[in-house]
Design a protein around this motif. Structure first.
Motif, PDB file in Angstrom:
ATOM      1  N   TRP A  34       0.871  -1.174   0.000  1.00 39.86           N
ATOM      2  CA  TRP A  34       0.000   0.000   0.000  1.00 39.86           C
ATOM      3  C   TRP A  34       0.908   1.224   0.000  1.00 39.86           C
ATOM      4  O   TRP A  34       1.673   1.440   0.927  1.00 39.86           O
ATOM      5  N   TRP A  35       0.825   2.017  -1.046  1.00 38.51           N
ATOM      6  CA  TRP A  35       1.676   3.181  -1.234  1.00 38.51           C
ATOM      7  C   TRP A  35       0.968   4.451  -0.772  1.00 38.51           C
ATOM      8  O   TRP A  35      -0.204   4.651  -1.092  1.00 38.51           O
ATOM      9  N   THR A  36       1.690   5.320  -0.089  1.00 36.80           N
ATOM     10  CA  THR A  36       1.152   6.653   0.171  1.00 36.80           C
ATOM     11  C   THR A  36       1.455   7.504  -1.056  1.00 36.80           C
ATOM     12  O   THR A  36       2.360   7.188  -1.840  1.00 36.80           O
ATOM     13  N   ARG A  37       0.736   8.578  -1.196  1.00 38.74           N
ATOM     14  CA  ARG A  37       0.998   9.466  -2.343  1.00 38.74           C
ATOM     15  C   ARG A  37       2.402  10.042  -2.247  1.00 38.74           C
ATOM     16  O   ARG A  37       3.086  10.195  -3.248  1.00 38.74           O
ATOM     17  N   ASP A  39       5.013   8.580  -1.007  1.00 33.62           N
ATOM     18  CA  ASP A  39       5.949   7.542  -1.450  1.00 33.62           C
ATOM     19  C   ASP A  39       6.031   7.496  -2.971  1.00 33.62           C
ATOM     20  O   ASP A  39       7.115   7.326  -3.543  1.00 33.62           O
ATOM     21  N   THR A  71      -4.087   5.668   0.780  1.00 33.02           N
ATOM     22  CA  THR A  71      -3.063   4.751   0.298  1.00 33.02           C
ATOM     23  C   THR A  71      -3.593   4.000  -0.920  1.00 33.02           C
ATOM     24  O   THR A  71      -4.800   3.813  -1.076  1.00 33.02           O
TER      25      THR A  71
END
Length: 123
Positions: A34-37, A39, A71
């Motif tokens: 799950w990527w944060t913006r 990241d 995310t």
């Protein structure tokens, strides 16, 4: 596996910029993450605006899932979409300029037609 014509149609219909394609390919490399913006911005060295626009379009296309907290991860709604993404990734690795031209032509048909009118020889 999807045919080259199907992959080309998918590229033209799905991506409005190479940033969107790059965003999708980044997420696809780690499908369980799950990527944060933030990241994604850091990984791509892109702007918040570019990443937000890309994620919005990719979500609408059914290629990524965005949680309420913001995310995101790669999660196509249909396995056939994953085949098309794989084909696009291979096409982009093999012919990045051709893919860029497809994306630009689809996003800006008027500009492409104008530029083509000055070509002496068609490709």
């Amino acid at each position: 596996m999807a045919s080259e014509q199907e992959v080309e149609s998918f590229i033209r219909a799905t991506f409005r910029s190479t940033w969107s394609l790059e965003t999708l390919l980044l997420l696809r490399r780690e499908p369980d993450r799950w990527w944060t913006r933030g990241d994604i911005v850091t990984a791509l060295r892109a702007s918040d605006l570019v990443v937000n626009n890309s994620l919005e379009r990719l979500c609408v296309a059914g290629l990524v899932m965005v949680e309420e907290g913001g995310t995101t991860r790669y999660q196509p709604v249909d396995p056939a979409l994953d085949d098309l993404v794989e084909g696009a990734e291979q096409y982009y690795a093999r012919s990045p300029d051709a893919v860029r031209r497809m994306i630009v032509a689809a996003a800006n048909p008027g500009i492409t037609a104008f530029a083509d009118s000055f070509r002496l020889k068609k490709d």
